[in-house]
Design a protein around this motif. Sequence first.
Motif, PDB file in Angstrom:
ATOM      1  N   GLY A 162      -7.710   1.127   0.998  1.00 54.97           N
ATOM      2  CA  GLY A 162      -6.532   1.006   0.149  1.00 54.97           C
ATOM      3  C   GLY A 162      -6.751   0.046  -1.004  1.00 54.97           C
ATOM      4  O   GLY A 162      -6.291   0.299  -2.126  1.00 54.97           O
ATOM      5  N   ILE A 390       3.226  -8.073   2.286  1.00 58.71           N
ATOM      6  CA  ILE A 390       3.124  -6.818   3.042  1.00 58.71           C
ATOM      7  C   ILE A 390       4.119  -5.791   2.510  1.00 58.71           C
ATOM      8  O   ILE A 390       3.753  -4.659   2.156  1.00 58.71           O
ATOM      9  CB  ILE A 390       3.373  -7.069   4.538  1.00 58.71           C
ATOM     10  CG1 ILE A 390       2.270  -7.946   5.129  1.00 58.71           C
ATOM     11  CG2 ILE A 390       3.458  -5.748   5.306  1.00 58.71           C
ATOM     12  CD1 ILE A 390       2.544  -8.403   6.548  1.00 58.71           C
ATOM     13  N   TYR A 391       5.377  -6.170   2.452  1.00 61.37           N
ATOM     14  CA  TYR A 391       6.410  -5.219   2.058  1.00 61.37           C
ATOM     15  C   TYR A 391       6.338  -4.886   0.566  1.00 61.37           C
ATOM     16  O   TYR A 391       6.729  -3.786   0.160  1.00 61.37           O
ATOM     17  CB  TYR A 391       7.784  -5.754   2.439  1.00 61.37           C
ATOM     18  CG  TYR A 391       8.025  -5.704   3.926  1.00 61.37           C
ATOM     19  CD1 TYR A 391       8.398  -4.519   4.553  1.00 61.37           C
ATOM     20  CD2 TYR A 391       7.833  -6.835   4.722  1.00 61.37           C
ATOM     21  CE1 TYR A 391       8.591  -4.462   5.920  1.00 61.37           C
ATOM     22  CE2 TYR A 391       8.023  -6.782   6.091  1.00 61.37           C
ATOM     23  CZ  TYR A 391       8.400  -5.594   6.686  1.00 61.37           C
ATOM     24  OH  TYR A 391       8.577  -5.540   8.044  1.00 61.37           O
ATOM     25  N   SER A 393       3.493  -4.544  -1.159  1.00 56.62           N
ATOM     26  CA  SER A 393       2.438  -3.536  -1.286  1.00 56.62           C
ATOM     27  C   SER A 393       2.892  -2.187  -0.774  1.00 56.62           C
ATOM     28  O   SER A 393       2.515  -1.140  -1.320  1.00 56.62           O
ATOM     29  CB  SER A 393       1.182  -3.996  -0.539  1.00 56.62           C
ATOM     30  OG  SER A 393       1.455  -4.153   0.847  1.00 56.62           O
ATOM     31  N   LEU A 394       3.729  -2.178   0.274  1.00 57.36           N
ATOM     32  CA  LEU A 394       4.235  -0.915   0.794  1.00 57.36           C
ATOM     33  C   LEU A 394       5.301  -0.312  -0.118  1.00 57.36           C
ATOM     34  O   LEU A 394       5.456   0.906  -0.165  1.00 57.36           O
ATOM     35  CB  LEU A 394       4.825  -1.125   2.197  1.00 57.36           C
ATOM     36  CG  LEU A 394       3.845  -1.518   3.303  1.00 57.36           C
ATOM     37  CD1 LEU A 394       4.591  -1.843   4.587  1.00 57.36           C
ATOM     38  CD2 LEU A 394       2.831  -0.406   3.549  1.00 57.36           C
ATOM     39  N   THR A 395       6.023  -1.151  -0.847  1.00 55.35           N
ATOM     40  CA  THR A 395       7.128  -0.679  -1.680  1.00 55.35           C
ATOM     41  C   THR A 395       6.671  -0.223  -3.051  1.00 55.35           C
ATOM     42  O   THR A 395       7.289   0.663  -3.653  1.00 55.35           O
ATOM     43  CB  THR A 395       8.183  -1.795  -1.834  1.00 55.35           C
ATOM     44  OG1 THR A 395       8.601  -2.222  -0.540  1.00 55.35           O
ATOM     45  CG2 THR A 395       9.400  -1.306  -2.597  1.00 55.35           C
ATOM     46  N   VAL A 450      -0.200   6.078  -3.703  1.00 54.98           N
ATOM     47  CA  VAL A 450       0.735   5.722  -2.638  1.00 54.98           C
ATOM     48  C   VAL A 450      -0.016   5.458  -1.339  1.00 54.98           C
ATOM     49  O   VAL A 450       0.270   4.488  -0.619  1.00 54.98           O
ATOM     50  CB  VAL A 450       1.787   6.833  -2.455  1.00 54.98           C
ATOM     51  CG1 VAL A 450       2.663   6.554  -1.243  1.00 54.98           C
ATOM     52  CG2 VAL A 450       2.649   6.959  -3.702  1.00 54.98           C
ATOM     53  N   PHE A 453      -1.675   1.965  -1.636  1.00 54.15           N
ATOM     54  CA  PHE A 453      -0.778   0.832  -1.432  1.00 54.15           C
ATOM     55  C   PHE A 453      -0.359   0.719   0.029  1.00 54.15           C
ATOM     56  O   PHE A 453      -0.249  -0.393   0.569  1.00 54.15           O
ATOM     57  CB  PHE A 453       0.457   0.963  -2.327  1.00 54.15           C
ATOM     58  CG  PHE A 453       0.232   0.517  -3.749  1.00 54.15           C
ATOM     59  CD1 PHE A 453      -0.021  -0.811  -4.035  1.00 54.15           C
ATOM     60  CD2 PHE A 453       0.261   1.421  -4.793  1.00 54.15           C
ATOM     61  CE1 PHE A 453      -0.237  -1.237  -5.340  1.00 54.15           C
ATOM     62  CE2 PHE A 453       0.052   1.014  -6.102  1.00 54.15           C
ATOM     63  CZ  PHE A 453      -0.195  -0.318  -6.374  1.00 54.15           C
ATOM     64  N   ASN A 454      -0.111   1.852   0.691  1.00 54.31           N
ATOM     65  CA  ASN A 454       0.255   1.806   2.106  1.00 54.31           C
ATOM     66  C   ASN A 454      -0.900   1.288   2.959  1.00 54.31           C
ATOM     67  O   ASN A 454      -0.698   0.502   3.892  1.00 54.31           O
ATOM     68  CB  ASN A 454       0.683   3.190   2.583  1.00 54.31           C
ATOM     69  CG  ASN A 454       2.031   3.600   2.026  1.00 54.31           C
ATOM     70  OD1 ASN A 454       2.816   2.763   1.591  1.00 54.31           O
ATOM     71  ND2 ASN A 454       2.308   4.889   2.023  1.00 54.31           N
ATOM     72  N   GLY A 457      -1.209  -2.385   2.415  1.00 56.19           N
ATOM     73  CA  GLY A 457      -0.147  -3.057   3.148  1.00 56.19           C
ATOM     74  C   GLY A 457      -0.440  -3.141   4.635  1.00 56.19           C
ATOM     75  O   GLY A 457      -0.187  -4.170   5.276  1.00 56.19           O
ATOM     76  N   ASP A 458      -0.993  -2.059   5.204  1.00 51.56           N
ATOM     77  CA  ASP A 458      -1.381  -2.094   6.618  1.00 51.56           C
ATOM     78  C   ASP A 458      -2.456  -3.148   6.862  1.00 51.56           C
ATOM     79  O   ASP A 458      -2.436  -3.862   7.880  1.00 51.56           O
ATOM     80  CB  ASP A 458      -1.899  -0.719   7.051  1.00 51.56           C
ATOM     81  CG  ASP A 458      -0.780   0.313   7.136  1.00 51.56           C
ATOM     82  OD1 ASP A 458       0.396  -0.102   7.194  1.00 51.56           O
ATOM     83  OD2 ASP A 458      -1.086   1.513   7.140  1.00 51.56           O
ATOM     84  N   ARG A 461      -0.883  -6.597   6.708  1.00 50.26           N
ATOM     85  CA  ARG A 461      -0.069  -6.827   7.908  1.00 50.26           C
ATOM     86  C   ARG A 461      -0.936  -7.150   9.115  1.00 50.26           C
ATOM     87  O   ARG A 461      -0.656  -8.100   9.859  1.00 50.26           O
ATOM     88  CB  ARG A 461       0.763  -5.575   8.197  1.00 50.26           C
ATOM     89  CG  ARG A 461       1.660  -5.682   9.428  1.00 50.26           C
ATOM     90  CD  ARG A 461       2.068  -4.320   9.906  1.00 50.26           C
ATOM     91  NE  ARG A 461       0.896  -3.537  10.299  1.00 50.26           N
ATOM     92  CZ  ARG A 461       0.854  -2.202  10.300  1.00 50.26           C
ATOM     93  NH1 ARG A 461       1.906  -1.508   9.907  1.00 50.26           N
ATOM     94  NH2 ARG A 461      -0.245  -1.567  10.672  1.00 50.26           N
TER      95      ARG A 461
END
Length: 486
Positions: A162, A390-391, A393-395, A450, A453-454, A457-458, A461
């Motif tokens: 990612g 974390i959030y 990068s996921l957002t 996408v 970024f997910n 984020g993983d 986390r």
Amino acid sequence: MSETQSDEEVPLRDRIAANPRPALQWLAGAIVLLAVEFGAFIGVIIQLALTVVRLLPSNPGAAALASAGEAAESIPTLLTRGLIPNQGYQTASGEWMGTFLGLEPAYAWLLRVVLIYAYAFVWLGWFWVGYRWFRDHYRYADWTPRDDVVDRLRSHRWGQFGFVLVLAFFVLALFAPALGPTTVDANIQSPYTHYTKYYDDEIESVSNVTVGTANLGSTSQGAGGENVGPWSYDDYGRFHPFGTLTDGKDLFTFMAAGARISLMIGLVSLMIAGFIATALAMLTAYYKGLADLAAVITSDSIQSLPVLLVLILASAVFGNTWIANLYNGAVLLIAIFSVTYWPFFWRALRGPALQISEQEWIDAAKSFGQKPRVIMQKHMFPYVVGYLLIYASLTLGGIIIAVAGLSYLGLGITPPTPEWGRAISAGQPYVATASWHISLIPGIMITLIVVGFNALGDGIRDALDPQSEGGEETGGEAAVAGGGGA
């Protein structure tokens, strides 16, 4: 003496003054790397300043900034289109004129792209060297919990995948003017005020034609021979890595410029929403009671609304107002995303903030008479910022999808400003034709970004919270580990 006490007694600047050689060596290397692209970096800073100035009613200093931007663009840099040009024409003998070292335009463009991405990875490596030198020369402790976080992230293959995708997207956005085979102004914004040279076989000589006219002869509409696909040339000798749009404009240039718009909207929205959420999370965790109840009611009210419908409604309602004209609609989207996304961030940060507020050292800080602002800033913020990363990068990927979706519906960013969703919308009628690339390539790129970024984020986390991948630490302990260390 504890590590925290030592760091407070001897500030970092004093530690550097006592042993300046590593810091000076790293700074010298950074200056060399910066000098290679000095003109481009100055141009980016001036463009950001010009964007802010144009948001003001009287536009003070806009003319001076525009002149400074033109001067910055004239500064020679190593990786610009002017030094490694890819636009030229082919003579009757097959020789290319006007390109870098007479190379075919495709190879000249590819060389510039490879050098730009290599330059970005050199910067990344130099930052890593700086981090290692900081650990070796300027940090008291041989180990901090942050070292474990970095080591876990370095061994997280999905997170690294990612990170590579996200880095590629950032480089595409940052170096968009140099990465495109042509410029946004010449090919998209003002095509009839720019000219291109080509070899006319009928008169057997070089001719000039406006870029707009050349675009009309290079359309991709899926009908008969009206198509310029990926990695091909049009009738005017112009190379198109991703092919052309339905109006003949270069798709890669469109995508690179659109990446800059999407990234700017996403980052600014996340910074505003993240600031609001972080401030509220620490305030409500510290004071609790009515402050927490008011934040819960407000956030629940906003979260109960369908975000996509709110985005569509707000874009339609404010579409003809003055705010929609600021930066081609980007400011309106930033405001909408900031208002609709902070409750999600606050909900994610509220738990860790409450957990930290119950720790013994917070009570100790209160008993010593520290002000609430100091306690929240020094003792609480470092332990919730990991969850914010974390959030965020996921957002960010979700915001990019939302911006593309609004553009697909004809809302959001106003044309002719490039935006990925508009390319998908324009190419939708031609998906089953020879012009499939117009919709498919932007769609694949959005999917990859996408996913990137997910995945990042993983990785963040799992690095901050080993419990998420089967470790022994609890989520609260991982939050402390992620924020601690000098």
